[in-house]
Design a protein around this motif. Sequence first.
Motif, mmCIF file in Angstrom:
data_model
loop_
_atom_site.group_PDB
_atom_site.id
_atom_site.type_symbol
_atom_site.label_atom_id
_atom_site.label_comp_id
_atom_site.label_asym_id
_atom_site.label_seq_id
_atom_site.Cartn_x
_atom_site.Cartn_y
_atom_site.Cartn_z
ATOM 1 N N TYR A 190 3.887 1.671 -1.156
ATOM 2 C CA TYR A 190 4.705 1.519 -2.235
ATOM 3 C C TYR A 190 4.005 2.162 -3.370
ATOM 4 O O TYR A 190 4.406 2.920 -3.985
ATOM 5 C CB TYR A 190 5.105 0.045 -2.545
ATOM 6 C CG TYR A 190 5.855 -0.119 -3.573
ATOM 7 C CD1 TYR A 190 7.206 0.129 -3.898
ATOM 8 C CD2 TYR A 190 5.370 -0.948 -4.976
ATOM 9 C CE1 TYR A 190 8.070 -0.171 -4.804
ATOM 10 C CE2 TYR A 190 6.019 -1.189 -5.907
ATOM 11 C CZ TYR A 190 7.778 -0.891 -5.969
ATOM 12 O OH TYR A 190 8.131 -0.854 -7.052
ATOM 13 N N VAL A 191 2.583 1.637 -3.484
ATOM 14 C CA VAL A 191 1.866 2.218 -4.505
ATOM 15 C C VAL A 191 1.620 3.789 -4.083
ATOM 16 O O VAL A 191 1.683 4.577 -5.168
ATOM 17 C CB VAL A 191 0.508 1.565 -4.668
ATOM 18 C CG1 VAL A 191 -0.504 2.316 -5.576
ATOM 19 C CG2 VAL A 191 0.775 0.084 -4.959
ATOM 20 N N LYS A 192 1.223 4.264 -3.135
ATOM 21 C CA LYS A 192 0.876 5.553 -2.461
ATOM 22 C C LYS A 192 2.179 6.567 -2.777
ATOM 23 O O LYS A 192 1.938 7.594 -3.015
ATOM 24 C CB LYS A 192 0.467 5.495 -1.154
ATOM 25 C CG LYS A 192 -1.073 4.994 -1.180
ATOM 26 C CD LYS A 192 -1.670 5.036 0.290
ATOM 27 C CE LYS A 192 -2.970 4.715 0.350
ATOM 28 N NZ LYS A 192 -3.531 4.394 1.737
ATOM 29 N N TRP B 142 5.290 2.184 -7.735
ATOM 30 C CA TRP B 142 5.044 1.096 -8.698
ATOM 31 C C TRP B 142 5.467 1.500 -9.918
ATOM 32 O O TRP B 142 5.966 0.760 -10.887
ATOM 33 C CB TRP B 142 3.561 0.704 -8.532
ATOM 34 C CG TRP B 142 3.198 -0.453 -9.109
ATOM 35 C CD1 TRP B 142 3.949 -1.262 -9.711
ATOM 36 C CD2 TRP B 142 1.690 -0.732 -9.645
ATOM 37 N NE1 TRP B 142 3.133 -2.180 -10.516
ATOM 38 C CE2 TRP B 142 1.853 -1.909 -10.228
ATOM 39 C CE3 TRP B 142 0.516 -0.081 -9.332
ATOM 40 C CZ2 TRP B 142 0.737 -2.261 -10.909
ATOM 41 C CZ3 TRP B 142 -0.687 -0.728 -9.789
ATOM 42 C CH2 TRP B 142 -0.346 -1.713 -10.701
ATOM 43 N N ASP C 134 7.113 -3.683 -10.238
ATOM 44 C CA ASP C 134 6.396 -4.434 -9.422
ATOM 45 C C ASP C 134 6.846 -4.510 -8.153
ATOM 46 O O ASP C 134 7.960 -4.648 -7.865
ATOM 47 C CB ASP C 134 5.954 -5.985 -9.852
ATOM 48 C CG ASP C 134 5.085 -5.914 -11.137
ATOM 49 O OD1 ASP C 134 4.208 -4.951 -11.405
ATOM 50 O OD2 ASP C 134 5.091 -6.901 -12.013
ATOM 51 N N TYR C 135 5.980 -4.703 -7.164
ATOM 52 C CA TYR C 135 6.510 -4.972 -5.898
ATOM 53 C C TYR C 135 6.709 -6.328 -5.476
ATOM 54 O O TYR C 135 6.031 -7.331 -6.036
ATOM 55 C CB TYR C 135 5.044 -4.538 -4.843
ATOM 56 C CG TYR C 135 5.559 -4.596 -3.272
ATOM 57 C CD1 TYR C 135 6.450 -3.282 -2.706
ATOM 58 C CD2 TYR C 135 5.207 -5.493 -2.527
ATOM 59 C CE1 TYR C 135 6.761 -3.253 -1.587
ATOM 60 C CE2 TYR C 135 5.451 -5.377 -1.089
ATOM 61 C CZ TYR C 135 6.358 -4.320 -0.699
ATOM 62 O OH TYR C 135 6.503 -4.062 0.706
ATOM 63 N N ASP D 260 0.824 -1.030 -0.116
ATOM 64 C CA ASP D 260 -0.100 -0.081 -0.176
ATOM 65 C C ASP D 260 0.799 1.257 -0.115
ATOM 66 O O ASP D 260 0.716 2.181 -0.944
ATOM 67 C CB ASP D 260 -0.922 -0.046 1.538
ATOM 68 C CG ASP D 260 -1.903 1.267 1.180
ATOM 69 O OD1 ASP D 260 -2.677 1.335 0.461
ATOM 70 O OD2 ASP D 260 -1.495 1.968 2.459
#
Length: 244
Positions: A137-139, A143, A148-149, A135
């Motif tokens: 990482y995306v915010k 990404w 990709d994580y 979460d």
Amino acid sequence: MTDDHQQQQVSDDDNNNNKPIVIKHRLPTFPTSILSFLSTHFHLIDPLLSTTIPHHSVLALVSVGPSPVTSETLDQYPSLKIVVGSSAGVDHIDLAECRRRGISVTNAGDAFTDDVADYAVGLLISVLRRVSGGDRYVKDGLWAKNGDYPLAFKVSSSSPFLLYAVDLFGYMNEYVDASKTVLRNIDLGGKRVGIVGLGSIGSGVAKRLVPFGFLTPESLETLNSVVLGNLKAFFSNEPLISPV
């Protein structure tokens, strides 16, 4: 004060005179309204608000949350017979001193077991699946920038497999060694899980983990034997297996 208010105060005092006295022992940080429902059944006295306390007549004290109950607290109520805890833990209560004085102690029992056990298992799944990390990482916009994580651990599976994960950008130092290829077994089904403290909450966590394959039914059988052993020890006047 009007006559009506005076009459109401007299009426309230008369009602309280017919009720058992209970001390509401709380830290100043707790709201004054907490446990106020007890006043329906008892003459509830809050020492932080009242200057008139019949210390020698108090038989019961309710400890709000982690409010410390020390020997000094007990000294204030020489006739005290029971300390009623409102939390699962009792580490804030001087149990040894209570035993010495013949004062019974209770806790919240299973009141919080389901809630805490649910959160514990939820956090475990979040850690294994890296929900919070993904979460963030995306915010943080990583990404789109870094790709990709890294894959996370499976919570349960009937077919274990291995994963080679490479951290190319150093963002996941918290999870893997940066810039190194690491071997990860991402299936934790069937693995052992350590639970420190198999009380009501720890037991609740154990029961919830059984369907994931973390624990075998034998783990619960061990717990049951401890419970049974404590009961047998009590009724046989022998030392308890896991006393508080």
